[in-house]
Design a protein around this motif. Structure first.
Motif, short mmCIF file in Angstrom:
data_model
loop_
_atom_site.label_atom_id
_atom_site.label_comp_id
_atom_site.label_asym_id
_atom_site.label_seq_id
_atom_site.Cartn_x
_atom_site.Cartn_y
_atom_site.Cartn_z
N LYS A 25 30.04 42.68 76.33
CA LYS A 25 31.11 43.04 77.41
C LYS A 25 32.17 43.93 77.09
CE LYS A 25 33.96 41.35 81.13
NZ LYS A 25 34.61 40.01 81.93
N LEU A 26 32.68 44.99 77.62
CA LEU A 26 33.71 45.85 77.65
C LEU A 26 34.54 45.67 78.70
CD1 LEU A 26 32.08 49.25 76.18
CD2 LEU A 26 33.00 47.17 74.78
N GLU A 27 35.94 45.83 78.35
CA GLU A 27 37.06 45.52 79.20
C GLU A 27 37.23 47.05 79.86
OE1 GLU A 27 38.20 42.93 80.63
OE2 GLU A 27 37.09 41.64 79.31
N ALA A 28 36.50 47.35 80.83
CA ALA A 28 36.41 48.81 81.56
C ALA A 28 35.71 48.74 82.65
CB ALA A 28 36.09 49.86 80.56
N GLU A 29 35.78 49.72 83.48
CA GLU A 29 35.21 49.84 84.92
C GLU A 29 34.08 50.96 84.82
OE1 GLU A 29 37.96 50.49 88.01
OE2 GLU A 29 39.16 48.93 87.39
N ALA A 30 33.26 50.89 85.60
CA ALA A 30 32.14 51.82 85.94
C ALA A 30 32.56 53.20 86.25
CB ALA A 30 31.11 51.50 87.12
N GLY A 31 32.23 54.18 85.23
CA GLY A 31 32.60 55.60 85.19
C GLY A 31 33.60 55.81 84.29
N ASP A 32 34.19 54.79 83.60
CA ASP A 32 35.13 55.04 82.55
C ASP A 32 34.31 55.52 81.32
OD1 ASP A 32 37.11 54.38 84.24
OD2 ASP A 32 37.56 52.20 83.20
N ILE A 33 35.08 56.38 80.34
CA ILE A 33 34.58 57.04 79.06
C ILE A 33 35.02 56.05 77.98
CG2 ILE A 33 34.84 58.92 77.60
CD1 ILE A 33 33.14 59.40 80.10
N VAL A 34 34.32 55.24 77.32
CA VAL A 34 34.64 54.57 76.32
C VAL A 34 34.25 55.12 74.92
CG1 VAL A 34 34.63 52.32 77.86
CG2 VAL A 34 32.57 53.26 76.69
N THR A 35 35.06 54.87 73.89
CA THR A 35 34.81 55.22 72.58
C THR A 35 34.60 54.18 71.61
OG1 THR A 35 37.13 55.65 72.18
CG2 THR A 35 36.16 57.44 73.23
N PHE A 36 33.55 54.62 70.70
CA PHE A 36 33.44 53.57 69.35
C PHE A 36 33.98 54.44 68.18
CE2 PHE A 36 30.16 53.09 72.79
CZ PHE A 36 30.26 51.78 73.33
N LEU A 64 30.65 54.44 80.66
CA LEU A 64 30.05 53.03 81.10
C LEU A 64 29.52 52.98 82.58
CD1 LEU A 64 32.37 49.77 80.64
CD2 LEU A 64 31.26 50.11 82.85
N VAL A 65 28.15 52.39 82.52
CA VAL A 65 27.43 52.46 83.90
C VAL A 65 27.77 51.27 84.71
CG1 VAL A 65 24.97 52.46 84.63
CG2 VAL A 65 25.56 53.80 82.69
N GLU A 66 27.41 50.05 84.01
CA GLU A 66 27.76 48.85 84.78
C GLU A 66 28.02 47.76 83.82
OE1 GLU A 66 24.44 47.81 87.28
OE2 GLU A 66 23.01 47.54 85.33
N THR A 67 28.50 46.56 84.33
CA THR A 67 28.86 45.34 83.60
C THR A 67 28.21 44.17 84.72
OG1 THR A 67 30.72 45.93 82.38
CG2 THR A 67 30.31 43.67 82.59
N LYS A 68 27.29 43.48 84.18
CA LYS A 68 26.67 42.50 85.10
C LYS A 68 26.13 41.52 84.14
CE LYS A 68 22.19 44.43 85.84
NZ LYS A 68 21.27 44.89 87.14
N LYS A 69 25.84 40.12 84.74
CA LYS A 69 25.26 39.09 84.22
C LYS A 69 23.46 39.46 84.06
CE LYS A 69 28.07 35.23 85.33
NZ LYS A 69 28.33 34.01 85.86
N GLN A 70 22.94 39.01 82.92
CA GLN A 70 21.55 39.12 82.57
C GLN A 70 20.68 38.01 83.17
OE1 GLN A 70 20.86 42.12 81.13
NE2 GLN A 70 23.11 42.28 81.66
N ARG A 71 19.54 38.09 83.10
CA ARG A 71 18.85 37.02 83.31
C ARG A 71 18.98 35.50 82.79
NH1 ARG A 71 12.73 37.58 81.43
NH2 ARG A 71 12.46 35.41 82.27
N THR A 72 18.74 34.53 83.43
CA THR A 72 19.24 33.28 82.97
C THR A 72 18.36 32.73 81.77
OG1 THR A 72 20.04 32.57 85.21
CG2 THR A 72 19.59 30.77 83.52
N VAL A 73 18.92 32.37 80.79
CA VAL A 73 18.32 31.71 79.41
C VAL A 73 18.20 30.17 79.58
CG1 VAL A 73 17.97 31.63 77.25
CG2 VAL A 73 18.77 33.88 78.18
N ILE A 74 17.05 29.59 79.62
CA ILE A 74 17.34 27.99 79.63
C ILE A 74 17.32 27.46 78.25
CG2 ILE A 74 15.83 26.10 80.61
CD1 ILE A 74 17.14 27.86 82.57
N ILE A 75 18.33 26.61 78.18
CA ILE A 75 18.24 25.93 76.76
C ILE A 75 18.03 24.30 77.37
CG2 ILE A 75 19.63 25.09 75.05
CD1 ILE A 75 21.05 27.96 77.14
#
Length: 231
Positions: A25-36, A64-75
Protein backbone atom coordinates in the motif's frame (compact mmCIF):
# COMPACT_ATOMS: atom_id res chain seq x y z
CA UNK A 1 14.66 1.95 -21.48
CA UNK A 2 13.04 -1.46 -21.98
CA UNK A 3 12.98 -2.53 -18.34
CA UNK A 4 13.99 -1.66 -14.80
CA UNK A 5 14.20 -3.45 -11.48
CA UNK A 6 12.75 -1.43 -8.59
CA UNK A 7 12.47 -2.03 -4.88
CA UNK A 8 9.36 -1.07 -2.88
CA UNK A 9 7.71 -2.50 0.22
CA UNK A 10 10.71 -4.75 0.83
CA UNK A 11 10.24 -6.53 -2.52
CA UNK A 12 11.85 -6.25 -5.96
CA UNK A 13 9.93 -5.99 -9.22
CA UNK A 14 11.04 -6.10 -12.84
CA UNK A 15 8.92 -3.54 -14.73
CA UNK A 16 8.51 -2.04 -18.16
CA UNK A 17 6.37 0.78 -19.55
CA UNK A 18 2.61 0.09 -19.33
CA UNK A 19 3.09 -2.82 -16.90
CA UNK A 20 0.39 -3.12 -14.24
CA UNK A 21 1.45 -4.55 -10.88
CA UNK A 22 0.23 -4.82 -7.32
CA UNK A 23 2.56 -3.60 -4.57
CA UNK A 24 2.45 -2.82 -0.86
CA UNK A 25 0.00 0.00 0.00
CA UNK A 26 1.11 3.54 -0.94
CA UNK A 27 -0.22 6.71 0.72
CA UNK A 28 -1.65 8.30 -2.43
CA UNK A 29 -4.96 8.58 -4.28
CA UNK A 30 -6.17 7.11 -7.55
CA UNK A 31 -4.82 9.14 -10.47
CA UNK A 32 -1.75 10.40 -8.60
CA UNK A 33 1.71 9.99 -10.12
CA UNK A 34 4.05 8.09 -7.83
CA UNK A 35 7.78 7.63 -8.31
CA UNK A 36 10.20 4.90 -7.28
CA UNK A 37 13.76 6.10 -6.73
CA UNK A 38 15.13 2.76 -5.53
CA UNK A 39 16.10 1.50 -8.98
CA UNK A 40 18.47 -1.46 -8.81
CA UNK A 41 18.90 -2.07 -12.55
CA UNK A 42 17.92 -0.57 -15.91
CA UNK A 43 18.42 -2.04 -19.34
CA UNK A 44 17.70 -1.79 -23.05
CA UNK A 45 18.08 -5.16 -24.68
CA UNK A 46 21.59 -6.43 -23.96
CA UNK A 47 22.74 -3.06 -22.60
CA UNK A 48 22.25 -3.37 -18.83
CA UNK A 49 23.28 -1.01 -16.02
CA UNK A 50 23.45 -2.51 -12.55
CA UNK A 51 23.37 -0.24 -9.51
CA UNK A 52 25.71 -0.37 -6.55
CA UNK A 53 23.23 -0.77 -4.98
CA UNK A 54 21.11 1.87 -6.84
CA UNK A 55 21.44 3.27 -10.35
CA UNK A 56 22.35 6.93 -9.96
CA UNK A 57 19.84 9.35 -11.49
CA UNK A 58 17.36 6.60 -12.37
CA UNK A 59 13.67 6.95 -11.60
CA UNK A 60 10.52 4.97 -12.40
CA UNK A 61 7.19 6.82 -12.60
CA UNK A 62 3.78 5.18 -12.33
CA UNK A 63 0.11 6.15 -12.14
CA UNK A 64 -1.79 4.87 -9.11
CA UNK A 65 -4.85 2.97 -10.27
CA UNK A 66 -6.45 1.90 -6.98
CA UNK A 67 -5.85 0.70 -3.43
CA UNK A 68 -8.10 -2.02 -2.07
CA UNK A 69 -8.21 -5.14 0.04
CA UNK A 70 -7.40 -8.43 -1.61
CA UNK A 71 -9.23 -11.74 -1.20
CA UNK A 72 -9.31 -13.22 2.29
CA UNK A 73 -6.52 -15.56 3.29
CA UNK A 74 -7.52 -18.11 5.94
CA UNK A 75 -5.03 -18.93 8.72
CA UNK A 76 -5.98 -22.15 10.49
CA UNK A 77 -3.99 -23.65 13.37
CA UNK A 78 -4.63 -27.00 15.01
CA UNK A 79 -2.88 -29.12 17.62
CA UNK A 80 -3.84 -32.79 17.61
CA UNK A 81 -5.17 -34.24 20.87
CA UNK A 82 -5.05 -30.84 22.57
CA UNK A 83 -8.48 -29.56 21.47
CA UNK A 84 -6.73 -26.50 20.01
CA UNK A 85 -8.15 -24.87 16.90
CA UNK A 86 -7.80 -21.28 15.79
CA UNK A 87 -9.21 -19.82 12.57
CA UNK A 88 -8.41 -16.28 11.45
CA UNK A 89 -8.77 -14.36 8.22
CA UNK A 90 -6.57 -11.63 6.75
CA UNK A 91 -7.20 -9.24 3.86
CA UNK A 92 -4.07 -7.45 2.69
CA UNK A 93 -4.26 -3.88 1.38
CA UNK A 94 -2.43 -3.63 -1.96
CA UNK A 95 -1.99 -0.73 -4.37
CA UNK A 96 -2.30 -1.26 -8.12
CA UNK A 97 -0.03 0.94 -10.26
CA UNK A 98 0.58 1.30 -14.01
CA UNK A 99 4.19 2.04 -15.00
CA UNK A 100 4.35 5.15 -17.20
CA UNK A 101 8.05 5.98 -17.60
CA UNK A 102 11.54 4.66 -16.87
CA UNK A 103 13.86 7.64 -16.54
CA UNK A 104 17.64 7.99 -16.28
CA UNK A 105 20.16 10.81 -15.95
CA UNK A 106 18.11 12.69 -13.35
CA UNK A 107 15.11 13.25 -15.67
CA UNK A 108 11.74 14.00 -14.06
CA UNK A 109 8.31 12.51 -14.95
CA UNK A 110 6.57 14.28 -17.83
CA UNK A 111 3.11 13.46 -16.48
CA UNK A 112 1.80 15.08 -13.28
CA UNK A 113 -1.26 14.56 -11.11
CA UNK A 114 -4.59 15.95 -12.46
CA UNK A 115 -5.44 19.55 -11.57
CA UNK A 116 -8.55 18.39 -9.72
CA UNK A 117 -6.34 16.79 -7.08
CA UNK A 118 -4.53 20.04 -6.33
CA UNK A 119 -7.86 21.93 -6.18
CA UNK A 120 -9.34 19.38 -3.78
CA UNK A 121 -6.29 19.57 -1.51
CA UNK A 122 -6.43 23.38 -1.50
CA UNK A 123 -10.13 23.30 -0.58
CA UNK A 124 -9.43 20.85 2.26
CA UNK A 125 -6.65 23.09 3.58
CA UNK A 126 -8.95 26.12 3.59
CA UNK A 127 -11.63 24.19 5.48
CA UNK A 128 -9.22 22.95 8.13
CA UNK A 129 -7.77 26.44 8.60
CA UNK A 130 -11.17 28.09 9.00
CA UNK A 131 -12.66 25.52 11.41
CA UNK A 132 -10.87 26.44 14.67
CA UNK A 133 -12.31 29.99 14.61
CA UNK A 134 -15.41 28.82 16.57
CA UNK A 135 -13.49 27.28 19.51
CA UNK A 136 -12.66 30.43 21.53
CA UNK A 137 -16.36 31.33 21.84
CA UNK A 138 -17.07 27.94 23.44
CA UNK A 139 -14.22 28.36 25.93
CA UNK A 140 -15.42 31.87 26.85
CA UNK A 141 -18.95 30.60 27.45
CA UNK A 142 -17.67 27.77 29.68
CA UNK A 143 -15.57 30.20 31.69
CA UNK A 144 -18.55 32.52 32.17
CA UNK A 145 -20.62 29.63 33.55
CA UNK A 146 -17.79 28.55 35.83
CA UNK A 147 -17.68 32.04 37.34
CA UNK A 148 -21.28 31.72 38.62
CA UNK A 149 -21.58 32.50 42.34
CA UNK A 150 -21.35 29.58 44.78
CA UNK A 151 -23.02 29.12 48.16
CA UNK A 152 -21.38 30.59 51.24
CA UNK A 153 -18.84 28.22 52.77
CA UNK A 154 -18.63 26.17 49.56
CA UNK A 155 -15.59 23.86 49.50
CA UNK A 156 -14.40 23.00 45.98
CA UNK A 157 -13.18 19.42 46.51
CA UNK A 158 -13.85 16.69 43.94
CA UNK A 159 -13.67 14.07 46.70
CA UNK A 160 -17.08 15.30 47.92
CA UNK A 161 -18.62 13.45 44.98
CA UNK A 162 -19.76 9.97 45.97
CA UNK A 163 -17.18 7.27 45.28
CA UNK A 164 -14.30 9.68 44.52
CA UNK A 165 -11.30 9.11 46.77
CA UNK A 166 -7.64 10.22 46.73
CA UNK A 167 -6.64 7.67 44.04
CA UNK A 168 -9.41 8.75 41.68
CA UNK A 169 -8.75 12.41 42.49
CA UNK A 170 -5.18 11.93 41.26
CA UNK A 171 -6.37 10.29 38.02
CA UNK A 172 -8.81 13.14 37.37
CA UNK A 173 -6.04 15.67 38.01
CA UNK A 174 -3.98 13.87 35.37
CA UNK A 175 -6.76 14.74 32.90
CA UNK A 176 -6.79 18.38 34.04
CA UNK A 177 -9.94 18.04 36.17
CA UNK A 178 -9.35 19.49 39.63
CA UNK A 179 -12.57 21.24 40.65
CA UNK A 180 -16.30 20.67 41.07
CA UNK A 181 -16.95 23.64 38.79
CA UNK A 182 -15.32 21.77 35.91
CA UNK A 183 -17.41 18.66 36.54
CA UNK A 184 -20.59 20.74 36.77
CA UNK A 185 -19.89 22.06 33.26
CA UNK A 186 -19.27 18.63 31.67
CA UNK A 187 -21.00 18.25 28.30
CA UNK A 188 -21.60 14.98 26.46
CA UNK A 189 -18.23 15.13 24.69
CA UNK A 190 -16.29 15.71 27.90
CA UNK A 191 -18.18 12.93 29.71
CA UNK A 192 -17.35 10.53 26.87
CA UNK A 193 -13.69 11.57 26.93
CA UNK A 194 -13.24 11.07 30.68
CA UNK A 195 -15.27 7.85 30.56
CA UNK A 196 -12.95 6.45 27.88
CA UNK A 197 -9.70 7.67 29.47
CA UNK A 198 -10.50 6.15 32.88
CA UNK A 199 -12.50 3.15 31.59
CA UNK A 200 -15.52 4.18 33.66
CA UNK A 201 -18.10 2.37 31.50
CA UNK A 202 -20.78 5.03 32.04
CA UNK A 203 -20.03 5.71 35.71
CA UNK A 204 -20.22 9.51 35.40
CA UNK A 205 -23.81 9.45 34.14
CA UNK A 206 -24.80 6.45 36.27
CA UNK A 207 -23.71 8.19 39.49
CA UNK A 208 -24.89 11.64 38.29
CA UNK A 209 -21.58 13.42 38.80
CA UNK A 210 -22.77 16.60 37.08
CA UNK A 211 -25.89 16.84 39.26
CA UNK A 212 -23.83 16.09 42.38
CA UNK A 213 -21.32 18.82 41.52
CA UNK A 214 -24.10 21.38 40.95
CA UNK A 215 -25.74 20.47 44.25
CA UNK A 216 -22.44 20.82 46.12
CA UNK A 217 -21.76 24.21 44.54
CA UNK A 218 -25.26 25.32 45.57
CA UNK A 219 -24.46 24.45 49.20
CA UNK A 220 -26.21 21.10 49.53
CA UNK A 221 -24.46 18.41 51.61
CA UNK A 222 -22.66 15.53 49.86
CA UNK A 223 -25.04 12.73 48.87
CA UNK A 224 -23.12 10.19 50.94
CA UNK A 225 -23.70 12.31 54.09
CA UNK A 226 -27.34 12.94 53.16
CA UNK A 227 -27.93 9.19 52.80
CA UNK A 228 -26.35 8.58 56.20
CA UNK A 229 -28.57 11.23 57.81
CA UNK A 230 -31.66 9.55 56.34
CA UNK A 231 -30.64 6.23 57.86
Amino acid sequence: MNFAVIKTGGKQYKVAANDVLKIEKLEAEAGDIVTFDQVLMVGTGADVTVGAPLVEGALVAAELVETKKQRTVIIFKKNRRHNYRRRNGHRQLLTTVRITEILTGGAQPSKTAPARKAAAKAETTDTVTAAPAEKPAKKTETKAKADAPAAEGFKDDVKLIGGVGPALEKKLAGLGITSLRQIAEFDADEIARVDAELNFKGRIEREEWVAQAKDLIAGKPPRAKADQDKK
